[in-house]
Design a protein around this motif. Structure first.
Motif, PDB file in Angstrom:
ATOM      1  N   LEU A 250     -19.612  -4.329  44.252  1.00 35.38           N
ATOM      2  CA  LEU A 250     -20.117  -5.520  44.931  1.00 35.38           C
ATOM      3  C   LEU A 250     -20.094  -6.722  44.003  1.00 35.38           C
ATOM      4  CD1 LEU A 250     -21.445  -6.877  47.374  1.00 35.38           C
ATOM      5  CD2 LEU A 250     -23.661  -6.175  46.457  1.00 35.38           C
ATOM      6  N   VAL A 251     -20.514  -6.530  42.764  1.00 33.10           N
ATOM      7  CA  VAL A 251     -20.505  -7.632  41.793  1.00 33.10           C
ATOM      8  C   VAL A 251     -19.099  -8.184  41.633  1.00 33.10           C
ATOM      9  CG1 VAL A 251     -20.769  -8.206  39.341  1.00 33.10           C
ATOM     10  CG2 VAL A 251     -22.549  -6.900  40.510  1.00 33.10           C
ATOM     11  N   GLN A 252     -18.130  -7.280  41.496  1.00 33.59           N
ATOM     12  CA  GLN A 252     -16.749  -7.717  41.316  1.00 33.59           C
ATOM     13  C   GLN A 252     -16.244  -8.478  42.539  1.00 33.59           C
ATOM     14  OE1 GLN A 252     -15.088  -7.586  38.507  1.00 33.59           O
ATOM     15  NE2 GLN A 252     -13.387  -8.685  39.476  1.00 33.59           N
ATOM     16  N   LYS A 253     -16.581  -8.005  43.756  1.00 33.66           N
ATOM     17  CA  LYS A 253     -16.153  -8.672  44.982  1.00 33.66           C
ATOM     18  C   LYS A 253     -16.773 -10.063  45.099  1.00 33.66           C
ATOM     19  CE  LYS A 253     -15.139  -4.680  47.902  1.00 33.66           C
ATOM     20  NZ  LYS A 253     -13.742  -5.114  48.203  1.00 33.66           N
ATOM     21  N   VAL A 254     -18.052 -10.169  44.716  1.00 35.33           N
ATOM     22  CA  VAL A 254     -18.725 -11.468  44.774  1.00 35.33           C
ATOM     23  C   VAL A 254     -18.059 -12.452  43.836  1.00 35.33           C
ATOM     24  CG1 VAL A 254     -20.857 -12.694  44.205  1.00 35.33           C
ATOM     25  CG2 VAL A 254     -20.959 -10.587  45.538  1.00 35.33           C
ATOM     26  N   ILE A 255     -17.726 -12.012  42.629  1.00 28.27           N
ATOM     27  CA  ILE A 255     -17.090 -12.894  41.653  1.00 28.27           C
ATOM     28  C   ILE A 255     -15.694 -13.305  42.127  1.00 28.27           C
ATOM     29  CG2 ILE A 255     -16.134 -13.008  39.323  1.00 28.27           C
ATOM     30  CD1 ILE A 255     -18.493 -11.271  38.407  1.00 28.27           C
ATOM     31  N   GLU A 256     -14.931 -12.358  42.679  1.00 27.66           N
ATOM     32  CA  GLU A 256     -13.592 -12.673  43.171  1.00 27.66           C
ATOM     33  C   GLU A 256     -13.650 -13.681  44.314  1.00 27.66           C
ATOM     34  OE1 GLU A 256     -11.931  -8.936  44.231  1.00 27.66           O
ATOM     35  OE2 GLU A 256     -11.502  -8.326  42.171  1.00 27.66           O
ATOM     36  N   LYS A 257     -14.615 -13.455  45.218  1.00 30.67           N
ATOM     37  CA  LYS A 257     -14.732 -14.368  46.362  1.00 30.67           C
ATOM     38  C   LYS A 257     -15.159 -15.765  45.916  1.00 30.67           C
ATOM     39  CE  LYS A 257     -16.118 -12.712  50.220  1.00 30.67           C
ATOM     40  NZ  LYS A 257     -16.948 -12.105  51.307  1.00 30.67           N
ATOM     41  N   SER A 258     -16.083 -15.836  44.966  1.00 33.16           N
ATOM     42  CA  SER A 258     -16.548 -17.142  44.496  1.00 33.16           C
ATOM     43  C   SER A 258     -15.427 -17.890  43.789  1.00 33.16           C
ATOM     44  CB  SER A 258     -17.751 -16.978  43.564  1.00 33.16           C
ATOM     45  OG  SER A 258     -17.392 -16.315  42.369  1.00 33.16           O
ATOM     46  N   GLU A 259     -14.585 -17.150  43.060  1.00 32.47           N
ATOM     47  CA  GLU A 259     -13.454 -17.792  42.379  1.00 32.47           C
ATOM     48  C   GLU A 259     -12.440 -18.294  43.403  1.00 32.47           C
ATOM     49  OE1 GLU A 259     -12.055 -14.787  39.723  1.00 32.47           O
ATOM     50  OE2 GLU A 259     -13.506 -15.295  38.158  1.00 32.47           O
ATOM     51  N   MET A 260     -12.226 -17.502  44.465  1.00 31.77           N
ATOM     52  CA  MET A 260     -11.295 -17.930  45.507  1.00 31.77           C
ATOM     53  C   MET A 260     -11.791 -19.180  46.205  1.00 31.77           C
ATOM     54  SD  MET A 260     -10.781 -18.006  49.054  1.00 31.77           S
ATOM     55  CE  MET A 260     -11.803 -16.723  49.774  1.00 31.77           C
ATOM     56  N   PHE A 261     -13.090 -19.187  46.543  1.00 30.71           N
ATOM     57  CA  PHE A 261     -13.672 -20.369  47.181  1.00 30.71           C
ATOM     58  C   PHE A 261     -13.561 -21.586  46.277  1.00 30.71           C
ATOM     59  CE2 PHE A 261     -16.424 -17.713  50.163  1.00 30.71           C
ATOM     60  CZ  PHE A 261     -15.746 -18.133  51.287  1.00 30.71           C
TER      61      PHE A 261
ATOM     62  N   ILE B 165     -28.282  -5.887  48.853  1.00 31.15           N
ATOM     63  CA  ILE B 165     -27.042  -5.911  49.628  1.00 31.15           C
ATOM     64  C   ILE B 165     -26.261  -4.629  49.392  1.00 31.15           C
ATOM     65  CG2 ILE B 165     -24.801  -7.049  49.905  1.00 31.15           C
ATOM     66  CD1 ILE B 165     -26.182  -9.698  49.251  1.00 31.15           C
ATOM     67  N   ALA B 166     -26.132  -4.232  48.127  1.00 32.13           N
ATOM     68  CA  ALA B 166     -25.380  -3.018  47.796  1.00 32.13           C
ATOM     69  C   ALA B 166     -26.033  -1.784  48.399  1.00 32.13           C
ATOM     70  CB  ALA B 166     -25.278  -2.882  46.283  1.00 32.13           C
ATOM     71  N   LEU B 167     -27.362  -1.726  48.346  1.00 34.81           N
ATOM     72  CA  LEU B 167     -28.098  -0.571  48.852  1.00 34.81           C
ATOM     73  C   LEU B 167     -27.912  -0.423  50.363  1.00 34.81           C
ATOM     74  CD1 LEU B 167     -30.154   1.738  48.441  1.00 34.81           C
ATOM     75  CD2 LEU B 167     -31.969   0.026  48.789  1.00 34.81           C
ATOM     76  N   LEU B 168     -28.140  -1.502  51.104  1.00 32.39           N
ATOM     77  CA  LEU B 168     -28.074  -1.432  52.558  1.00 32.39           C
ATOM     78  C   LEU B 168     -26.637  -1.382  53.078  1.00 32.39           C
ATOM     79  CD1 LEU B 168     -30.948  -3.927  53.415  1.00 32.39           C
ATOM     80  CD2 LEU B 168     -31.005  -1.434  53.502  1.00 32.39           C
ATOM     81  N   ARG B 169     -25.737  -1.916  52.329  1.00 30.95           N
ATOM     82  CA  ARG B 169     -24.334  -1.895  52.738  1.00 30.95           C
ATOM     83  C   ARG B 169     -23.664  -0.568  52.381  1.00 30.95           C
ATOM     84  NH1 ARG B 169     -19.894  -6.588  51.086  1.00 30.95           N
ATOM     85  NH2 ARG B 169     -18.108  -5.665  52.186  1.00 30.95           N
ATOM     86  N   GLY B 170     -24.260   0.115  51.411  1.00 25.59           N
ATOM     87  CA  GLY B 170     -23.686   1.387  50.974  1.00 25.59           C
ATOM     88  C   GLY B 170     -22.478   1.213  50.083  1.00 25.59           C
TER      89      GLY B 170
ATOM     90  N   SER C 228     -22.133 -16.248  58.689  1.00 29.82           N
ATOM     91  CA  SER C 228     -23.368 -16.802  59.238  1.00 29.82           C
ATOM     92  C   SER C 228     -23.934 -17.828  58.264  1.00 29.82           C
ATOM     93  CB  SER C 228     -24.399 -15.685  59.453  1.00 29.82           C
ATOM     94  OG  SER C 228     -24.823 -15.164  58.201  1.00 29.82           O
ATOM     95  N   GLN C 229     -24.816 -18.691  58.763  1.00 30.20           N
ATOM     96  CA  GLN C 229     -25.423 -19.691  57.890  1.00 30.20           C
ATOM     97  C   GLN C 229     -26.261 -19.036  56.812  1.00 30.20           C
ATOM     98  OE1 GLN C 229     -24.721 -23.044  58.020  1.00 30.20           O
ATOM     99  NE2 GLN C 229     -25.758 -22.976  56.036  1.00 30.20           N
ATOM    100  N   THR C 230     -26.879 -17.895  57.146  1.00 32.29           N
ATOM    101  CA  THR C 230     -27.678 -17.160  56.151  1.00 32.29           C
ATOM    102  C   THR C 230     -26.805 -16.716  54.992  1.00 32.29           C
ATOM    103  OG1 THR C 230     -29.198 -16.368  57.849  1.00 32.29           O
ATOM    104  CG2 THR C 230     -29.160 -15.151  55.771  1.00 32.29           C
ATOM    105  N   GLU C 231     -25.600 -16.190  55.309  1.00 34.93           N
ATOM    106  CA  GLU C 231     -24.685 -15.762  54.250  1.00 34.93           C
ATOM    107  C   GLU C 231     -24.224 -16.958  53.414  1.00 34.93           C
ATOM    108  OE1 GLU C 231     -21.918 -12.198  55.411  1.00 34.93           O
ATOM    109  OE2 GLU C 231     -22.140 -13.512  57.156  1.00 34.93           O
ATOM    110  N   ILE C 232     -23.890 -18.047  54.098  1.00 27.48           N
ATOM    111  CA  ILE C 232     -23.431 -19.241  53.381  1.00 27.48           C
ATOM    112  C   ILE C 232     -24.508 -19.728  52.418  1.00 27.48           C
ATOM    113  CG2 ILE C 232     -22.762 -21.658  53.666  1.00 27.48           C
ATOM    114  CD1 ILE C 232     -21.495 -20.837  56.352  1.00 27.48           C
ATOM    115  N   ASP C 233     -25.754 -19.721  52.889  1.00 28.42           N
ATOM    116  CA  ASP C 233     -26.860 -20.173  52.042  1.00 28.42           C
ATOM    117  C   ASP C 233     -27.069 -19.259  50.838  1.00 28.42           C
ATOM    118  OD1 ASP C 233     -27.276 -22.247  53.800  1.00 28.42           O
ATOM    119  OD2 ASP C 233     -28.929 -21.265  54.863  1.00 28.42           O
ATOM    120  N   SER C 234     -26.604 -18.015  50.943  1.00 28.99           N
ATOM    121  CA  SER C 234     -26.828 -17.048  49.854  1.00 28.99           C
ATOM    122  C   SER C 234     -25.702 -17.034  48.822  1.00 28.99           C
ATOM    123  CB  SER C 234     -26.980 -15.635  50.427  1.00 28.99           C
ATOM    124  OG  SER C 234     -25.719 -15.094  50.835  1.00 28.99           O
ATOM    125  N   PHE C 235     -24.585 -17.717  49.106  1.00 24.18           N
ATOM    126  CA  PHE C 235     -23.422 -17.635  48.221  1.00 24.18           C
ATOM    127  C   PHE C 235     -23.758 -18.009  46.786  1.00 24.18           C
ATOM    128  CE2 PHE C 235     -19.985 -18.279  51.729  1.00 24.18           C
ATOM    129  CZ  PHE C 235     -20.188 -16.980  52.146  1.00 24.18           C
TER     130      PHE C 235
END
Length: 208
Positions: free
Chosen positions: A154-165, A143-148, A112-119
Motif C-alpha cells: 500500500l505504501v508503495q502504491k500511494v507513493i507511485e500514485k502521488s508521483e503520477m499525480f 486502509i491496509a487492514l480493511l482493504r486486505g 470520492s471527495q473523502t479520498e481526494i481530501d485524504s491524498f
C-alpha cells in the motif's frame, strides 16, 4: 410580418396584401428574418434594403464594433482597437483558467471527495514510513487492514500514485503558464485565435 425600414417597426401582414401593395419602405419578412433584424436593431447593427431585398448586419461582435454601411462590415476604430484587444486577452485568460480546472477535475474522476481530501495525508504517511519504518501511519494502517492489502505494498502504491499525480499536475500547470505567457505577449488577433484553438483542444497529458 412586414418590416418598415424607415420607422424600424414590424406590423402584421394581411392575407389580401401582397408585395405589390406594400406601403413605401415596407418589406415582407420571414420569421428567421424577424429574428435577425431584431438582433441587428437591438445589437447596435444596421438594417437596409439592397436590390429590393431586406438585409441586416446581425448584432455587434463586441461593444467596440460599429457597422460601416458603405463596406457592409463591422469595424473597430484604431482608438478602440487597443481596449478591445486587451478585453480579448482577459477573456482568453479566463477561458484558460476554466480549462485548467476542468482538466484537473477530469484527473480526479472516479474518486470520492473523502479520498481526494485524504491524498495529502496518505502521501505524508507513506513518505514518512519510507524514511523511517517507526513513523506513525494510522491512516495507511487502517486502509491496509480493511482493504486486505499488505502495508508495504500500500505504501508503495500511494507513493507511485502521488508521483503520477505530481507529474500530471506539473504538466498541466506548465502548459497553462506557457499559454498564458503567449496570450500576454500576443500582438495580433490571429495569435489569440491560434491560442484559443489550442486551449479548446487541450487534453490531459499522457505520461504513461
Amino acid at each position: 410580418m412586414i418590416y418598415n425600414i424607415k420607422t424600424g417597426t414590424f406590423e402584421p401582414i394581411y392575407d389580401a396584401l401582397d408585395s405589390r401593395q406594400l406601403p413605401p419602405d415596407c418589406y415582407v419578412v420571414t420569421p428567421e428574418q424577424v429574428n435577425l433584424i431584431s438582433a441587428s436593431v437591438t445589437g447596435g447593427g444596421a438594417v437596409w434594403a439592397e436590390d429590393g431585398v431586406i438585409q441586416c448586419s446581425d448584432s455587434s461582435p463586441s461593444a467596440y464594433h460599429v457597422f460601416d454601411l458603405k463596406t457592409k462590415k463591422w469595424v473597430i476604430s484604431p482608438a478602440k482597437q487597443t481596449a478591445f484587444f486587451a478585453e480579448q486577452k482577459d477573456s482568453l485568460i479566463a477561458q484558460l483558467a476554466n480549462k485548467t480546472d476542468a482538466l484537473k477535475a477530469g484527473l480526479l474522476v472516479g474518486y470520492s471527495q473523502t479520498e481526494i481530501d485524504s491524498f495529502y495525508r496518505q502521501e505524508k504517511e507513506a513518505l514518512a514510513w519510507q524514511a523511517d519504518h517507526n513513523a506513525e501511519t494510522p491512516m495507511l494502517k487502517q486502509i491496509a487492514l480493511l482493504r486486505g492489502v499488505p502495508f508495504e505494498i500500500l505504501v508503495q502504491k500511494v507513493i507511485e500514485k502521488s508521483e503520477m499525480f505530481a507529474m500530471v499536475i506539473g504538466a498541466i500547470i506548465g502548459q497553462r503558464q506557457q499559454l498564458e505567457d503567449r496570450i500576454l505577449t500576443a500582438t495580433k488577433p490571429e495569435e489569440l485565435e491560434t491560442i484559443k484553438n489550442e486551449v479548446e483542444t487541450w487534453q490531459l497529458p499522457n505520461l504513461s
